[in-house]
Design a protein around this motif. Structure first.
Motif, PDB file in Angstrom:
ATOM      1  N   ARG A   1      -6.947  11.384  -8.733  1.00 48.66           N
ATOM      2  CA  ARG A   1      -5.542  11.514  -9.133  1.00 48.66           C
ATOM      3  C   ARG A   1      -5.158  13.002  -9.230  1.00 48.66           C
ATOM      4  O   ARG A   1      -4.124  13.412  -8.720  1.00 48.66           O
ATOM      5  CB  ARG A   1      -5.383  10.877 -10.513  1.00 48.66           C
ATOM      6  CG  ARG A   1      -4.251   9.976 -10.564  1.00 48.66           C
ATOM      7  CD  ARG A   1      -4.146   9.135 -11.773  1.00 48.66           C
ATOM      8  NE  ARG A   1      -3.976   7.810 -11.244  1.00 48.66           N
ATOM      9  CZ  ARG A   1      -4.816   6.840 -11.350  1.00 48.66           C
ATOM     10  NH1 ARG A   1      -5.920   6.994 -12.031  1.00 48.66           N
ATOM     11  NH2 ARG A   1      -4.570   5.688 -10.784  1.00 48.66           N
TER      12      ARG A   1
ATOM     13  N   THR B   1      -3.645   3.010  -2.327  1.00 50.42           N
ATOM     14  CA  THR B   1      -3.235   2.664  -3.695  1.00 50.42           C
ATOM     15  C   THR B   1      -2.142   1.593  -3.618  1.00 50.42           C
ATOM     16  O   THR B   1      -1.536   1.388  -2.560  1.00 50.42           O
ATOM     17  CB  THR B   1      -2.633   3.884  -4.421  1.00 50.42           C
ATOM     18  OG1 THR B   1      -1.336   4.157  -3.867  1.00 50.42           O
ATOM     19  CG2 THR B   1      -3.513   5.122  -4.267  1.00 50.42           C
TER      20      THR B   1
ATOM     21  N   PRO C   1       1.133  -0.170  -6.374  1.00 52.23           N
ATOM     22  CA  PRO C   1       1.762   0.007  -7.695  1.00 52.23           C
ATOM     23  C   PRO C   1       0.965  -0.748  -8.753  1.00 52.23           C
ATOM     24  O   PRO C   1       0.402  -1.810  -8.474  1.00 52.23           O
ATOM     25  CB  PRO C   1       3.149  -0.628  -7.513  1.00 52.23           C
ATOM     26  CG  PRO C   1       3.385  -0.644  -6.041  1.00 52.23           C
ATOM     27  CD  PRO C   1       2.039  -0.781  -5.398  1.00 52.23           C
ATOM     28  N   ARG C   2       0.906  -0.204  -9.953  1.00 52.36           N
ATOM     29  CA  ARG C   2       0.132  -0.810 -11.054  1.00 52.36           C
ATOM     30  C   ARG C   2       0.539  -2.257 -11.332  1.00 52.36           C
ATOM     31  O   ARG C   2      -0.275  -3.059 -11.756  1.00 52.36           O
ATOM     32  CB  ARG C   2       0.340  -0.019 -12.342  1.00 52.36           C
ATOM     33  CG  ARG C   2      -0.448   1.234 -12.363  1.00 52.36           C
ATOM     34  CD  ARG C   2      -1.363   1.327 -13.585  1.00 52.36           C
ATOM     35  NE  ARG C   2      -2.176   2.516 -13.434  1.00 52.36           N
ATOM     36  CZ  ARG C   2      -3.483   2.523 -13.340  1.00 52.36           C
ATOM     37  NH1 ARG C   2      -4.167   1.408 -13.425  1.00 52.36           N
ATOM     38  NH2 ARG C   2      -4.138   3.637 -13.162  1.00 52.36           N
TER      39      ARG C   2
ATOM     40  N   ILE D   1      -2.123  11.881  -7.003  1.00 53.33           N
ATOM     41  CA  ILE D   1      -1.795  10.443  -7.048  1.00 53.33           C
ATOM     42  C   ILE D   1      -1.240  10.132  -8.440  1.00 53.33           C
ATOM     43  O   ILE D   1      -1.938  10.330  -9.447  1.00 53.33           O
ATOM     44  CB  ILE D   1      -3.055   9.592  -6.762  1.00 53.33           C
ATOM     45  CG1 ILE D   1      -3.642   9.969  -5.389  1.00 53.33           C
ATOM     46  CG2 ILE D   1      -2.741   8.096  -6.842  1.00 53.33           C
ATOM     47  CD1 ILE D   1      -4.964   9.296  -5.044  1.00 53.33           C
TER      48      ILE D   1
ATOM     49  N   ARG E   1       0.142   4.412  -9.930  1.00 52.95           N
ATOM     50  CA  ARG E   1      -0.497   3.803  -8.754  1.00 52.95           C
ATOM     51  C   ARG E   1      -1.921   3.409  -9.122  1.00 52.95           C
ATOM     52  O   ARG E   1      -2.622   4.171  -9.794  1.00 52.95           O
ATOM     53  CB  ARG E   1      -0.592   4.790  -7.567  1.00 52.95           C
ATOM     54  CG  ARG E   1       0.616   5.620  -7.300  1.00 52.95           C
ATOM     55  CD  ARG E   1       1.822   4.840  -6.945  1.00 52.95           C
ATOM     56  NE  ARG E   1       1.604   3.946  -5.814  1.00 52.95           N
ATOM     57  CZ  ARG E   1       2.547   3.184  -5.282  1.00 52.95           C
ATOM     58  NH1 ARG E   1       3.780   3.209  -5.765  1.00 52.95           N
ATOM     59  NH2 ARG E   1       2.292   2.407  -4.261  1.00 52.95           N
TER      60      ARG E   1
ATOM     61  N   TRP F   1       0.810  -1.231   0.000  1.00 54.48           N
ATOM     62  CA  TRP F   1       0.000   0.000   0.000  1.00 54.48           C
ATOM     63  C   TRP F   1       0.841   1.279   0.000  1.00 54.48           C
ATOM     64  O   TRP F   1       1.921   1.340   0.580  1.00 54.48           O
ATOM     65  CB  TRP F   1      -0.904   0.007   1.235  1.00 54.48           C
ATOM     66  CG  TRP F   1      -0.200  -0.391   2.504  1.00 54.48           C
ATOM     67  CD1 TRP F   1       0.698   0.352   3.220  1.00 54.48           C
ATOM     68  CD2 TRP F   1      -0.310  -1.635   3.196  1.00 54.48           C
ATOM     69  NE1 TRP F   1       1.133  -0.356   4.316  1.00 54.48           N
ATOM     70  CE2 TRP F   1       0.539  -1.579   4.329  1.00 54.48           C
ATOM     71  CE3 TRP F   1      -1.053  -2.805   2.972  1.00 54.48           C
ATOM     72  CZ2 TRP F   1       0.668  -2.640   5.233  1.00 54.48           C
ATOM     73  CZ3 TRP F   1      -0.919  -3.860   3.872  1.00 54.48           C
ATOM     74  CH2 TRP F   1      -0.064  -3.765   4.981  1.00 54.48           C
ATOM     75  N   GLU F   2       0.304   2.276  -0.670  1.00 54.32           N
ATOM     76  CA  GLU F   2       0.771   3.659  -0.487  1.00 54.32           C
ATOM     77  C   GLU F   2      -0.497   4.456  -0.234  1.00 54.32           C
ATOM     78  O   GLU F   2      -1.455   4.377  -1.011  1.00 54.32           O
ATOM     79  CB  GLU F   2       1.489   4.163  -1.729  1.00 54.32           C
ATOM     80  CG  GLU F   2       2.102   5.543  -1.526  1.00 54.32           C
ATOM     81  CD  GLU F   2       3.043   5.914  -2.673  1.00 54.32           C
ATOM     82  OE1 GLU F   2       4.272   5.699  -2.558  1.00 54.32           O
ATOM     83  OE2 GLU F   2       2.529   6.404  -3.694  1.00 54.32           O
TER      84      GLU F   2
END
Ligand SMILES: Cc1cc2nc3c(=O)[nH]c(=O)nc-3n(C[C@H](O)[C@H](O)[C@H](O)COP(=O)(O)O)c2cc1C
Length: 221
Positions: free
Chosen positions: A177, A131, A133-134, A182, A186, A45-46
């Motif tokens: 975003r 969020t 990472p993708r 963001i 993410r 998580w972020e």
């Protein structure tokens, strides 16, 4: 607070007082939440903690997109169908909310107002956006973020704060975003409104339901 009291006492808050949360209180909550478990301790998580002007700008934009009936633009698609028993539970919580607002089922305008109020995050002074990472496998990330958010909601309740995990806060990911700074790499998983609850408001007091153990536990022995 005793753990059981926290688990049983926490509930989704749908009416917040406007006063901001002191920075040190926010930090204390996050200090606790970071001890949530995750797959392989990856802690994918972020978290974006959005308050003040950026939050007000997002709130306005989110309501406008909802009011305009814009198609959803979630990073993680919303489920379109639920199996019957789950659909019924979902409908029932909707009924409880509407009844607590003193609205009649046929009061479309009142229900629409509630929807927009939800888009406005029930007046919460803070939105937390989880969020990952993708390139993280989303199924696993969802579980980890869920554990993180549950830990955070309990810690918040322990300190007299209220939370509402809110799918309706992440429907327009591009707005989040933009206003929440963001980055595009993410993936926005889930948002949670945070603030001091209006404890006397009926919408924060209606009786909640849970399935009985016999409905979902299979003993294998
Ligand atoms: C992933 C997730 C998304 C949710 N999204 C919303 C939402 O958009 N609006 C809302 O009013 N409640 C939302 N909720 C709150 C649920 O309705 C609530 O957790 C459920 O009815 C159980 O009630 P309780 O949290 O009060 O125990 C969400 C909860 C979760 C876990």
């Amino acid at each position: 607070m005793e753990l059981q009291a926290a688990v049983r006492g926490r509930r989704s808050i749908r009416k917040f007082r406007p006063e901001p949360i002191p920075g040190n209180v926010l930090e204390e909550l996050l200090e606790i939440a970071r001890w949530a478990p995750s797959w392989g301790n990856t802690q994918p998580w972020e978290l974006y903690v959005i308050t003040g002007e950026p939050l007000e700008a997002f709130r306005k934009a989110n309501v406008a997109s909802m009011a305009g009936g814009e198609p959803l633009r979630n990073d993680v698609p919303m489920p379109e169908k639920w199996p019957e028993p789950m659909k019924l539970r979902y409908m029932n919580v909707g009924k409880s909310v509407v009844t607590s607002l003193g609205l009649k089922r046929e009061d479309k305008e009142g229900r629409h107002r509630h929807q927009l109020n939800m888009g406005a995050l029930f007046g919460a002074p803070c939105l937390l956006v989880a969020t990952v990472p993708r390139d993280v496998l989303v199924e696993y990330a969802m579980l980890d973020v869920g554990l993180f958010l549950q830990t955070l909601t309990l810690a918040a309740y322990d300190r007299g704060l209220g939370t509402c995990i809110m799918a309706s806060s992440i429907h327009y990911a591009d707005l989040l975003r933009r206003h929440g700074s963001i980055p595009g790499d993410r993936r926005i998983i889930m948002g949670a409104a945070l603030g001091y609850p209006e404890t006397e408001a009926p919408i924060n007091r209606f009786e909640r339901q849970r399935a009985a153990l016999t409905d979902f536990v299979k003993w294998v022995r």
